[in-house]
Design a protein around this motif. Structure first.
Motif, PDB file in Angstrom:
ATOM      1  N   VAL A 651       0.856  -1.181   0.000  1.00  0.00           N
ATOM      2  CA  VAL A 651       0.000   0.000   0.000  1.00  0.00           C
ATOM      3  C   VAL A 651       0.892   1.231   0.000  1.00  0.00           C
ATOM      4  CG1 VAL A 651      -1.784   1.250   1.261  1.00  0.00           C
ATOM      5  CG2 VAL A 651      -1.813  -1.244   1.212  1.00  0.00           C
ATOM      6  N   VAL A 652       0.569   2.156  -0.855  1.00  0.00           N
ATOM      7  CA  VAL A 652       1.398   3.351  -1.001  1.00  0.00           C
ATOM      8  C   VAL A 652       1.511   4.052   0.359  1.00  0.00           C
ATOM      9  CG1 VAL A 652       1.544   5.617  -2.085  1.00  0.00           C
ATOM     10  CG2 VAL A 652       0.837   3.623  -3.427  1.00  0.00           C
ATOM     11  N   GLY A 653       2.765   4.317   0.741  1.00  0.00           N
ATOM     12  CA  GLY A 653       3.021   5.017   1.989  1.00  0.00           C
ATOM     13  C   GLY A 653       3.241   4.114   3.175  1.00  0.00           C
ATOM     14  N   SER A 654       2.884   2.833   3.085  1.00  0.00           N
ATOM     15  CA  SER A 654       3.031   1.939   4.236  1.00  0.00           C
ATOM     16  C   SER A 654       4.420   1.343   4.340  1.00  0.00           C
ATOM     17  CB  SER A 654       2.006   0.806   4.147  1.00  0.00           C
ATOM     18  OG  SER A 654       2.301  -0.047   3.053  1.00  0.00           O
ATOM     19  N   ASN A 655       5.114   1.165   3.193  1.00  0.00           N
ATOM     20  CA  ASN A 655       6.445   0.550   3.147  1.00  0.00           C
ATOM     21  C   ASN A 655       6.431  -0.873   3.709  1.00  0.00           C
ATOM     22  OD1 ASN A 655       9.109   0.673   2.308  1.00  0.00           O
ATOM     23  ND2 ASN A 655       9.847   1.295   4.336  1.00  0.00           N
ATOM     24  N   VAL A 656       5.271  -1.511   3.662  1.00  0.00           N
ATOM     25  CA  VAL A 656       5.132  -2.902   4.089  1.00  0.00           C
ATOM     26  C   VAL A 656       4.794  -3.737   2.860  1.00  0.00           C
ATOM     27  CG1 VAL A 656       3.853  -4.527   5.521  1.00  0.00           C
ATOM     28  CG2 VAL A 656       4.376  -2.250   6.394  1.00  0.00           C
ATOM     29  N   THR A 680      -4.526   2.196  -2.800  1.00  0.00           N
ATOM     30  CA  THR A 680      -3.566   2.395  -3.888  1.00  0.00           C
ATOM     31  C   THR A 680      -2.329   1.554  -3.601  1.00  0.00           C
ATOM     32  OG1 THR A 680      -4.384   4.637  -4.242  1.00  0.00           O
ATOM     33  CG2 THR A 680      -2.245   4.085  -5.193  1.00  0.00           C
ATOM     34  N   TYR A 681      -1.930   0.757  -4.582  1.00  0.00           N
ATOM     35  CA  TYR A 681      -0.830  -0.189  -4.400  1.00  0.00           C
ATOM     36  C   TYR A 681       0.281   0.078  -5.415  1.00  0.00           C
ATOM     37  CZ  TYR A 681      -3.781  -3.196  -1.443  1.00  0.00           C
ATOM     38  OH  TYR A 681      -4.559  -3.691  -0.456  1.00  0.00           O
TER      39      TYR A 681
END
Length: 1438
Positions: A651-656, A680-681
């Motif tokens: 997921v954009v912004g999660s950095n996972v 958003t991916y």
């Protein structure tokens, strides 16, 4: 061959020679072959263990029959001599010699046969001795005794008639004893699942399967599998079930005439014969599924096949990634007749893939596919990698196997250091680690195996955090020569139709030749693998190998396996120096010696020859559905031995990053499922081969997860609008209205385009565009028209995918100005919030107002199928709003609606009717929910379960879209949306509704009234300023040792709550004086003090704070309240000190037993042997006697018959070295009186009911008591007054009887009598009613004297009275008499007593009495009977 055997021989064993022993069979075959040739001199013959012909690759090609050389030489010599003899002799001599030679030749042939049979017998005897010798050594060596299963007799195929039974049987050898399993079409047969159908037997290595009453379903291929720890072997047999001609299933239709077509293929079964065409539909399909390692899962579909034939079974097959699946221990297939199920007993990552169900009938097949994803099981150690997968065994030989696997997608956050390979021998559970250090290469050669034994393998990954779960075990593999393995699959040679005759050569030991084709097949920095081919010259004896190495640049060859030669033509070398170059060669050896070395290999440098693949190229994501995305990428360049690719998403912004697949995919395109709609991916890909995983590809562009435009439908543009009508008409323009298309194309409609054309004399002209720019409303004014001309119109809808096709041309409209006074028709009718009993109707006011403005609307309704005359009004009073909620609908009924506008002139034209709508609440329908959060924020929430990716939430107030955000804030996430009231007030009162676009009318509304607003504001205030609820306020209680406990209990409080303790406005804390405690589970808050002093008088407060919530509770302890608590605390402290020694648990008291004995008792505790217990009365010790007792901690003193002398003060003293305790009981004055009253109460309660009896003197009233005491006070009453006793009325006591005697009672004595026992509490009365009429009486009728002549009959009768009925007794001379034939006594009707003497005589003279008696009294009557003898009679006697 069996077809030529007569039927009568088939019932005997000798027709099939398979039962014979191998030695006997070999002898018979030699005898039969020798009989075909003439015999000469015998020659020594050598026998081989088998007569099979093989090619260069050890493949069996035929049978070999040896011949006798001596027979060949004899035949040729005989032919030459016979020719010479014929040329030199006369014809007659020739005939004689010919006859003689014929005899000699026959004699020679007989001798030759005898010699051959004798040699065969000797050879058989020698082989038997050798065999027995070998068997002896096998018994001494268990490993040599073990061998894989072998079919001595295989099952034979059968063709049987329907309803017959068939038996398949086979004989299996092997050690350990093989486990035999029967299969039908590769599905294990379970006799318990079909009771009576199958019968399995296993006796003495003979195994059989019996099928009872065969039918068409039993036609199948049957397989019998035998398996032990040395291997597995299968044999096959077919069963064909036939039906007698003329027997047709009644459920099948009549057969059609058979038409023969050219080149037509005949199809067996009811389909071709009866012309049935099956239609197959797969419904209730399984979707994309997600599982986890170790779980159990089932995939299933319902299959509908029409027409239904109960005996017809389709072919149901399951595929994974286009590979047909067969039942195994990992998954089982089940077909129930209408449902196909694939069950995974234990999910593994190997099970991930695209699963396809294929249902095949005679008319074709139907398929359905969906993907199954299998996630890693939770790691035992946090950060450990996932388990490897797809463990396989390659290149298995006698003592060497290569194990391969695939790397996991999850490394746990740390790079994988390597892998450990474990092996386990089949039949055991002991796992052995094969490598001491982890290997990074995904292939590993396992050596040191025992030839002939079977193994399974598993692999574990390790990183810096720990070890992964082990992989799924590999399939069992036997360590043996590949040629031996091929022969084990089937020991019988195929029949080629050819018998190859060869000559046997002597077998002698010889040194084997050079191995050939030596090469390095695999090279890594951890090991190298060499492979070669066995030598051509190796003799009959097996060969083994020595491997030698040489460092490049030297001539020093060093043997690698110095101790044990290897048996396989493969060898793995470890512990080579990385970076150095080596050459290798191999020597063969056997008992004859070591052969010459092979040609050396070229110099090989130790290192990884297989490189890690390059990172994949550009990654491109594409929308697919609302939970999946199609990811494509460029393949890795120059990748060798590529295994596949792993895809990850974030997921954009999660950095996972999460893996999208746990099993490598071979393609460069993959559908990533399980994504969250609206998120958003970004995606990335990496390649994998045996050397490892590549670097990640560059991240893709972000993409929002939503369905592609059109949702997979071919045409994404909208359908045409419909229902074009005229809303207003002036001289040069017309306003048109239309209805929204039924299909909008998967995206919101962005606008409409209107075309028009003129119609002249019924002939339409060219179409012209009315608007170049799309209009968003469903109404448009077409200008520049000509008055009194006729026109047609068409409308097209557009969305982001394009402009749709135009609508059908409208009706022909005349362009003339409207002059009517009433309004035009409303338009754009919409239905919202369809429920089972209501619907909301919206509309727009008419464009044409008429002479006056519109001031209201009327709504009409009718059932959809009703005629036009059925329209009826919904509202009797016009509504000014442009919406209405229509209620009281009938569930399931279909309705239509229309609207009329009115002004002062009247009611105008009706609008177009709505489309029919069914009054039914759809499953899953949800309503708007009001919520007040912890911060007091009021919001309206709506959730939609059937959204599409392009769906949007549209909020309205009073059905007008909300555009002003000053009072409301709209928040939407996923399939949930809410509006938040920024500052709730009266301005917010109204109807709030929410519509979800791109759905089937999903909508809901909520009415915020003034009362509801007040309620919500109150809840909001409570949430903003929350109070911790209390179950109980602050209270105080005393504990052991006189400690004081202050406590309260909170109803709801978290573990993070803070408690402040305050005394007289001063905070106090935990210490020596105050002990605080907070039980987070029960919410109990307490403070404990050991004692109270004067300084502790005041106000105690507990202050609670839990987040924003607060509360407090106070307790005031001042004045008398505090002094009373302090006094009680000190008393409890003293009590605790007292109880440290011998003490009284219950102080001295008394009890009265049912026998009216008085027992003084007390309960004591903390006693020991040395403790003394002394009794005192009035200060004088009571000596021990039988009245004192001590049992179970209770001291007792019994007073059997208490009297005034027992009055006094009683005392008990307990003492020992720990202390002294005293208990006193005052039984003087009032104390003694209270005791006696209790005794009197027991006596009174024991009294019996008051009874009345008659005595000689009169009447006696009496009662009995269980015990009488002289101090007991009783009072007799007559008619509620105390009786004054006299000589006639007396009272007394006799033993336990208390009585009242009435002498000579009269009628004045009748009435209610009572005895009253005085116990100081109110007493107890026993009463009795004395009634004179109830007493037994003799009313009269009896004379005083009766004189009667002898022989006469005497009959006397008297009246008797009394209630209850008295008892009557007759007496003669004070002796009771009974009725007999002479004296008849009767008592009739309870009133009349009669006395009859049938014949009076002198003996009947005397005094007679009648005695009557009941419970109220007794009375008697007397008379005298005198019998005389007449004088005449007397004189006659004389």
């Amino acid at each position: 061959m069996s077809g030529s055997i007569p039927f009568y021989q088939k019932h005997h064993r000798h027709f099939d020679r398979g039962y014979r022993s191998k030695e006997t069979e070999s002898t018979v075959s030699q005898y039969q072959s020798s009989s075909r040739y003439t015999a000469g001199s015998s020659a020594s013959m050598r026998s081989k263990p088998t007569y099979l012909a093989v090619d260069k690759e050890n493949q069996i090609i035929g049978y070999v029959v040896p011949i006798f050389r001596g027979s060949e030489e004899f035949a040729s010599g005989y032919s030459g001599s016979e020719e010479a003899r014929v040329r030199g002799s006369a014809s007659n001599m020739a005939r004689r010699n010919l006859f003689t030679s014929g005899l000699e030749m026959e004699r020679s042939e007989q001798i030759s046969r005898k010699e051959a049979m004798r040699e065969s017998a000797e050879r058989i005897c020698l082989n038997k001795r050798i065999h027995e010798h070998e068997e002896h050594f096998k018994r001494m060596n268990e490993d040599s005794l073990m061998h894989s299963p072998e079919f001595v007799i295989k099952p034979r195929s059968h063709t049987v008639w329907e309803k017959q039974c068939v038996r398949l049987h086979c004989t299996v050898s092997g050690w350990p004893d093989p486990r035999v399993v029967w299969y039908k079409n590769n599905v294990a047969i379970d006799p318990l699942a079909n009771p009576g159908k199958y019968k399995l037997e296993s006796k003495y290595s003979v195994h059989s399967l019996e099928i009872n009453r065969c039918d068409f379903d039993d036609t199948a291929q049957y397989r019998v599998s035998a398996m032990n720890s040395k291997g597995e072997l299968s044999a096959f047999a077919s069963v064909v079930v036939k039906r007698f001609k003329g027997e047709v299933d009644e459920n099948l239709p009549a057969p059609r005439p058979l038409i023969l077509l050219p080149h037509a293929l005949s199809v067996e079964g009811p389909v071709s014969e009866y012309g049935i065409t099956f239609q197959t539909h797969i419904v209730d399909r399984f979707g994309v599924s997600f599982g986890r390692e170790g779980e159990t899962m089932s995939l299933g579909c319902t299959v509908v096949i029409y027409p239904v034939l109960h005996r017809y079974q389709p072919e149901v097959q399951w595929y994974r990634d286009d590979v047909l699946l067969s039942p195994s221990k990992w998954y089982q297939m089940h077909w129930s007749g209408d449902k196909a199920t694939l069950t995974f007993t234990h999910l593994n990552k190997e099970d991930e893939g695209l699963y396809t169900l294929r249902v095949t009938t005679k008319s074709g097949y139907e398929t359905y596919s969906a993907y199954l994803f299998v996630r890693d099981a939770d790691a035992e150690v946090e950060g450990a990698p996932g388990a490897p997968l797809d463990v396989r065994c390659l290149d298995a030989n006698k003592d060497y196997i290569i194990v391969t696997w695939k790397q996991p997608a999850v490394d746990g956050g740390n790079s994988i250091l390597g892998y450990f390979v474990d092996r386990c021998e089949v039949g055991t559970t002991h796992w052995i680690q094969c490598n001491d250090t982890p290997v990074k290469f995904a292939r590993f050669p396992v050596t040191g195996l025992v030839e002939g034994r079977s193994y399974v393998f598993r692999v574990r990954a390790v990183n810096s955090s720990g070890m992964s779960h082990p992989s799924r075990v590999s399939e069992p593999v036997a360590a043996m020569d590949p040629a031996d393995r091929a022969r084990m699959r089937g020991t019988s040679a195929p029949w080629t139709g050819q018998i190859i005759v060869t000559e046997e050569e002597p077998a002698e030991s010889m040194v084997p030749g050079r191995p050939g084709d030596l090469q390095v097949t695999e090279a890594t920095k951890n090991y190298l693998v060499l492979s070669w081919k066995p030598p051509g010259e190796k003799g009959l004896e097996g060969v083994m190998y020595y491997v030698e190495k040489c460092v490049s640049g030297t001539d020093s060859w060093q043997r690698v396996n110095t101790e044990i030669p290897v048996k396989s033509p493969r060898f793995a070398l470890f512990d080579l120096a990385e970076g150095k170059s080596y050459s290798f060669r191999v020597r063969c050896c056997n008992s004859a010696g070591v052969g010459e070395p092979s040609e050396p290999t070229e110099a090989t440098t130790v290192g990884d020859k297989l490189d890690i693949p390059a990172a994949p190229g550009k990654v491109v994501p594409t929308r697919n559905t609302d939970t999946s995305v199609v990811v494509s990428w460029e393949a890795s360049r120059d990748a060798k031995e590529l295994v596949g690719y792993y895809i990850e998403a974030s997921v954009v912004g999660s950095n996972v990053w999460e893996p999208c697949n746990n099993k490598p995919v071979n393609a460069t395109r993959f559908i990533c499922h399980g994504l969250v709609t609206g998120e958003t991916y970004v995606f990335r890909v990496r390649a994998v081969n045996a050397a490892g995983l590549s670097q990640f590809s560059p991240e893709s562009e972000p993409i929002e997860v939503k369905a592609a435009i059109g949702g997979g439908i071919p045409h994404a543009s909208p359908a045409p609008p419909y229902g074009i009508s005229v809303l207003e008409c002036v001289r040069d323009s017309m306003v048109l209205g239309w209805k929204q298309p039924s299909f909008i194309g998967g995206a919101e409609i962005t606008g409409y385009f209107v075309d028009y054309r003129e119609v002249v004399d019924g002939v339409p002209g060219q179409w012209h565009e009315a608007n170049i720019k799309a209009v968003s409303e469903r109404a448009y004014r077409v200008s520049d028209l000509k008055e009194n001309r006729k026109y047609q119109f068409q409308v097209r809808a557009a969305n982001m995918a394009g402009v749709g096709i135009p609508s059908l041309p409208s009706d022909i409209f005349l362009c003339e100005e409207w002059t009517i006074a009433v309004p035009g028709p409303p338009y754009d009718l919409q239905l919202r919030e369809v429920r089972s009993d209501s619907v909301v109707l919206l509309w727009k006011p008419p464009v044409y107002q008429g002479r006056d403005p519109v001031n209201g609307f009327y709504i009409d309704i009718k059932e959809a199928e009703a005629p036009e005359e059925a329209w009826r009004g919904v509202n009797t009073k016009a509504t000014e709003k442009t919406y209405i909620k229509i209620k009281n609908l009938k569930e399931g009924e279909t309705y239509m609606f229309r609207v009329r506008a009115q002004n002062q002139a009247g009611v105008g034209k009706t609008s177009d009717a709505t489309e029919p709508v069914v009054a039914l609440t759809k499953p899953g329908t949800k309503e708007i929910v009001v919520d007040v959060d912890d911060d007091g924020v009021i919001s309206l929430n709506f959730e939609c379960g059937d959204m599409t990716p392009d769906s949007k939430f549209v909020w309205s107030k009073d059905y007008e879209e909300i555009t002003d955000s000053s009072r409301l804030t709209v928040e939407t996430k996923g399939n949930k949306s809410k509006i938040v009231f920024n500052s709730p007030g009266e301005e917010d009162i109204g109807i709030y509704s929410c519509l979800v676009t791109q759905t089937d009318g999903t909508s809901s509304s909520y009415t915020l009234s003034e009362e509801e607003l007040k309620r919500l504001l109150q809840i909001s205030h409570d949430h903003k300023f929350p109070i911790i609820p209390l179950k109980s306020e602050l209270a105080v209680e005393l504990m052991e040792k006189g400690r004081v406990r202050f406590w309260l209990q909170a109803d709801k409080i978290s573990a993070n709550a803070k408690i402040d303790y305050v005394f007289n406005d001063n905070p106090i804390s935990h210490g020596e004086k105050y002990k605080m405690n907070f039980d987070k589970n029960t919410g109990v808050i307490e403070m404990v003090m050991d004692s109270l002093t004067r300084m502790d008088e005041g106000t105690y407060t507990f202050q609670l704070q839990d987040g924003k919530a607060t509360n407090q509770s106070s307790l005031v302890l001042i004045g008398d309240v505090f002094k009373e608590l302090q006094k009680e605390s000190e008393f409890q402290m003293k009590e605790w000190v007292r109880k440290q020694g011998p003490h009284f648990i219950e102080y001295l008291g008394y009890e009265v037993t049912p026998e009216c004995c008085v027992v003084l008792k007390c309960k004591v505790g903390n006693m020991k042997k040395e403790t003394s217990a002394l009794w005192y009365k009035d200060g004088h010790e009571i000596k021990s006697d039988n009245n004192l007792g001590f049992t179970e901690g209770v001291l007792k003193l019994e007073i059997a018959q208490i009297s005034k002398k027992d009055s006094g003060v009683y005392e008990v003293v307990l003492k020992d070295d720990r202390g002294k305790d005293t208990s006193t009981l005052n039984l003087k004055d009032q104390g003694f009186k209270d005791l006696m009253n209790e005794v009197f109460s027991f006596i009174a309660n024991s009294s019996t009911p008051l009874k009345i009896t008659s005595t000689d003197e009169g009447i006696r009233l009496y009662t009995f008591v269980s015990y009488y005491n002289d101090l007991l006070q009783v009072t007799w009453h007559y008619k509620d007054s105390a009786i004054a006793f006299s000589d006639r009325i007396k009272s007394g006591v006799v033993g336990e009887q208390l009585w009242l005697q009435i002498t000579d009672p009269t009628e004045k004595d009748m009435g209610k009598y009572a005895i009253e026992f005085n116990d100081g509490k109110g007493g107890l009365r026993r009463t009795a009613e004395l009634s004179g009429q109830d007493r037994a009486r003799v009313a009269g009728g009896l004379p005083d004297v009766v004189t009667i002549q002898e022989g006469k009959a005497l009959n006397l009768t008297c009246n008797i009275s009394g209630n209850p009925v008295p008892e009557v007794t007759w007496l003669k001379n004070d002796r009771e008499i009974t009725s007999d034939d002479h004296c008849i006594l009767k008592f009739e009707s309870g009133k009349f007593a009669s006395f009859t003497i049938t014949g009076v005589n002198i003996s009947d003279s005397g005094k007679y009495s009648i005695l009557v008696k009941n419970k109220y009294g007794t009375e008697s009557g007397d008379f005298t009977v005198s019998v005389f003898i007449p004088e005449d009679a007397d004189s006659k006697k004389k």
